[in-house]
Design a protein around this motif. Sequence first.
Motif, mmCIF file in Angstrom:
data_model
loop_
_atom_site.group_PDB
_atom_site.id
_atom_site.type_symbol
_atom_site.label_atom_id
_atom_site.label_comp_id
_atom_site.label_asym_id
_atom_site.label_seq_id
_atom_site.Cartn_x
_atom_site.Cartn_y
_atom_site.Cartn_z
ATOM 1 N N ASN A 217 144.662 38.200 13.345
ATOM 2 C CA ASN A 217 145.789 38.490 12.322
ATOM 3 C C ASN A 217 145.740 37.286 11.460
ATOM 4 N N SER A 218 144.655 37.239 10.551
ATOM 5 C CA SER A 218 144.412 36.412 9.542
ATOM 6 C C SER A 218 145.074 36.662 8.079
ATOM 7 N N PRO A 219 145.681 35.881 7.670
ATOM 8 C CA PRO A 219 146.218 36.045 6.268
ATOM 9 C C PRO A 219 145.249 36.869 5.323
ATOM 10 N N PHE A 220 143.932 36.188 5.306
ATOM 11 C CA PHE A 220 142.848 36.507 4.310
ATOM 12 C C PHE A 220 141.733 36.271 4.992
ATOM 13 N N TRP A 221 140.688 35.903 4.227
ATOM 14 C CA TRP A 221 139.382 35.560 5.094
ATOM 15 C C TRP A 221 139.600 34.881 6.103
ATOM 16 N N CYS A 222 138.900 35.205 7.391
ATOM 17 C CA CYS A 222 139.040 34.561 8.504
ATOM 18 C C CYS A 222 138.326 33.307 8.627
ATOM 19 N N LEU A 223 137.118 33.101 8.198
ATOM 20 C CA LEU A 223 136.260 31.911 8.610
ATOM 21 C C LEU A 223 135.434 31.633 7.075
ATOM 22 N N HIS A 224 136.038 30.811 6.543
ATOM 23 C CA HIS A 224 135.113 30.364 5.236
ATOM 24 C C HIS A 224 134.461 29.035 5.437
ATOM 25 N N LEU A 225 133.232 29.320 5.127
ATOM 26 C CA LEU A 225 132.155 28.366 5.106
ATOM 27 C C LEU A 225 131.747 27.726 3.805
ATOM 28 N N LEU A 226 132.679 26.685 3.374
ATOM 29 C CA LEU A 226 132.355 26.669 1.602
ATOM 30 C C LEU A 226 131.498 25.271 1.468
ATOM 31 N N LYS A 227 130.499 25.349 0.802
ATOM 32 C CA LYS A 227 129.895 24.286 0.351
ATOM 33 C C LYS A 227 129.544 23.392 1.622
ATOM 34 N N SER A 228 129.216 23.825 2.713
ATOM 35 C CA SER A 228 128.983 23.194 3.756
ATOM 36 C C SER A 228 127.581 23.522 4.457
ATOM 37 N N GLU A 229 127.325 22.648 5.254
ATOM 38 C CA GLU A 229 125.655 23.037 5.746
ATOM 39 C C GLU A 229 125.610 22.490 7.318
ATOM 40 N N TYR A 238 137.010 38.574 17.370
ATOM 41 C CA TYR A 238 137.954 39.177 16.376
ATOM 42 C C TYR A 238 138.920 40.251 16.886
ATOM 43 N N LYS A 239 140.219 40.191 16.423
ATOM 44 C CA LYS A 239 141.006 41.168 16.110
ATOM 45 C C LYS A 239 142.027 40.808 15.148
ATOM 46 N N SER A 240 141.316 41.043 13.877
ATOM 47 C CA SER A 240 142.099 40.757 12.540
ATOM 48 C C SER A 240 141.916 42.038 11.626
ATOM 49 N N LEU A 241 142.875 42.574 11.300
ATOM 50 C CA LEU A 241 142.948 44.005 10.822
ATOM 51 C C LEU A 241 143.628 43.914 9.382
ATOM 52 N N ASN A 242 144.164 43.075 8.871
ATOM 53 C CA ASN A 242 144.771 42.773 7.568
ATOM 54 C C ASN A 242 144.140 42.927 6.447
ATOM 55 N N HIS A 243 144.527 43.022 5.189
ATOM 56 C CA HIS A 243 143.737 42.929 4.199
ATOM 57 C C HIS A 243 142.881 42.124 3.830
ATOM 58 N N ASN A 244 141.613 42.293 3.368
ATOM 59 C CA ASN A 244 140.566 41.155 3.106
ATOM 60 C C ASN A 244 140.395 40.199 4.224
ATOM 61 N N ASN A 245 140.327 40.825 5.558
ATOM 62 C CA ASN A 245 140.005 39.929 6.682
ATOM 63 C C ASN A 245 138.685 39.934 6.868
ATOM 64 N N ASP A 246 137.683 39.642 6.022
ATOM 65 C CA ASP A 246 136.344 39.433 6.238
ATOM 66 C C ASP A 246 136.402 38.311 7.480
ATOM 67 N N GLY A 247 135.241 38.561 8.371
ATOM 68 C CA GLY A 247 135.131 37.752 9.444
ATOM 69 C C GLY A 247 134.434 36.267 9.045
ATOM 70 N N ILE A 248 133.262 36.311 8.706
ATOM 71 C CA ILE A 248 132.650 34.971 8.210
ATOM 72 C C ILE A 248 132.119 35.076 6.825
ATOM 73 N N ASP A 249 132.378 34.075 6.174
ATOM 74 C CA ASP A 249 132.001 33.970 4.658
ATOM 75 C C ASP A 249 131.569 32.774 4.347
ATOM 76 N N PRO A 250 130.094 32.528 4.421
ATOM 77 C CA PRO A 250 129.362 31.405 4.050
ATOM 78 C C PRO A 250 129.403 31.458 2.562
ATOM 79 N N GLU A 251 129.649 30.468 1.973
ATOM 80 C CA GLU A 251 129.574 30.519 0.582
ATOM 81 C C GLU A 251 129.144 28.966 0.067
ATOM 82 N N ALA A 253 126.496 27.965 1.310
ATOM 83 C CA ALA A 253 126.148 27.359 2.495
ATOM 84 C C ALA A 253 124.865 27.139 2.703
ATOM 85 N N LYS A 254 124.439 26.303 3.606
ATOM 86 C CA LYS A 254 122.928 26.014 4.002
ATOM 87 C C LYS A 254 122.975 25.762 5.371
#
Length: 449
Positions: A217-229, A238-251, A253-254
């Motif tokens: 039940n995430s509000p937006f992206w679920c797990l955002h890996l931002l500028k991390s390594e 997961y059980k998260s079916l709202n709008h834009n509920n990406d599961g994992i977003d490496p951004e 990321a290394k």
Amino acid sequence: MKYKYLFLVLISFLSFAQNKNFPTAKVDSIVAAIQLPVFPSYQINIAKLGAKGDSVSNNKAVFDKAMALCKKNKGGTIIVPKGIYKINGPIHFVSNVNLKIEKGAKIKFSDNPKDYLPLVLTSWEGTMLYNYSPLIYAYGCSDIAITGEGTIDGEGANIWKSFKAKEGAGKNLSRDMNHNNASLEERKFGEGYFLRPQMIQFFNCKNILVEGIRIENSPFWCLHLLKSESITVRGISYKSLNHNNDGIDPEYAKNVLIENVTFDNGDDNVAIKAGRDHEGRANAATPSENIVIRNCHFKGLHGVVLGSEMSAGIQNVFVENCKTVGYLKRGIYIKTNADRGGFIRNVFVNNITLDEVEDCLYMTANYHGEGKGFQSDISNVHFSNIVCTKARESGIVIQGFPDKKIRNISLNNIEIKSVKNAISSENAENVIMNEVFIGQRATVPSAAK
């Protein structure tokens, strides 16, 4: 001279042909370079600090106190025992902390946007800005983890979900600020702009572990890996079916390992990103790279996506031994457009089993038909040992530009058993197919009558 040229072409072709084999040694070297976090022996049980797992009491102050005690002791483990722990506001990590959510325990966040103020520095769809705090937020931390067999519930289905219809003005303003190089100090969002926060965001962190937990039940992206390594994500569900509920977003990321994950979310399962447009291109020194995705179960909108926010570049992505447990719109989806620039290269996808999809393998440089002036470079993408039961629309789609072709694509041992449109390929070069069966396999030719 003619023979010398022929020799060079032959060597080039042989090198490309060899590269289509799945590079296990490279995968092993990436995984070996990833460091798991290490924690001091200090432990604190939130129940002993006064937390109440009654699903009603606000435990925000208790979690803040537990994190402060860990900081004082140079790290440790915060234990969340069985119960439902309401928290009216975010959890902000410090370094050297493992948030251990035990079996039968649930952290349930409030859905009052005011609880996620003051604003924090974050990113929203590829643009850096100040916004509501992610529900779990770590900035500039090292050696951090969320582990256990418990659940994190983002309460995203009511107030946060209603933000989707109101986000247009804020989203467009964020993109204008990106394109116009507005200073970070000007990029203040939050109240009145309706940009939903991520559930979990690790920003500028290293040595990260997320293991065993369930995300709901995430509000937006679920797990955002931002500028991390140096990141390991394994065994979560997961059980998260709202709008834009990406599961994992490496951004940006290394060195990322994603394995044994069971997805069931309302958007992309894994979406690899690297910033948007002008801002992303300015960060070309930090592409998303060295990402391994293996032994996962896909269910949601798309399985693995590269883009569309990828302007700093994406390279060295390895997807292996994954399968679907339900319908996907697209299995593997590479998407960018002429606003992005950057590159997507050195992508290897091997041993994937898909049930029913709309499109099986889709690569487009013209996502939504948008943009101009900054065409992306897509090259060296290799698919092998892929089986799909049914594609409602297309089996394989490749869409480049006449002056920026998608190139060096290999398709080896691909079987799509039922499909409406087999292959659509335009503005592509050096596409090699071997053992590719789309629709019913042909047998020996019939005799003339």
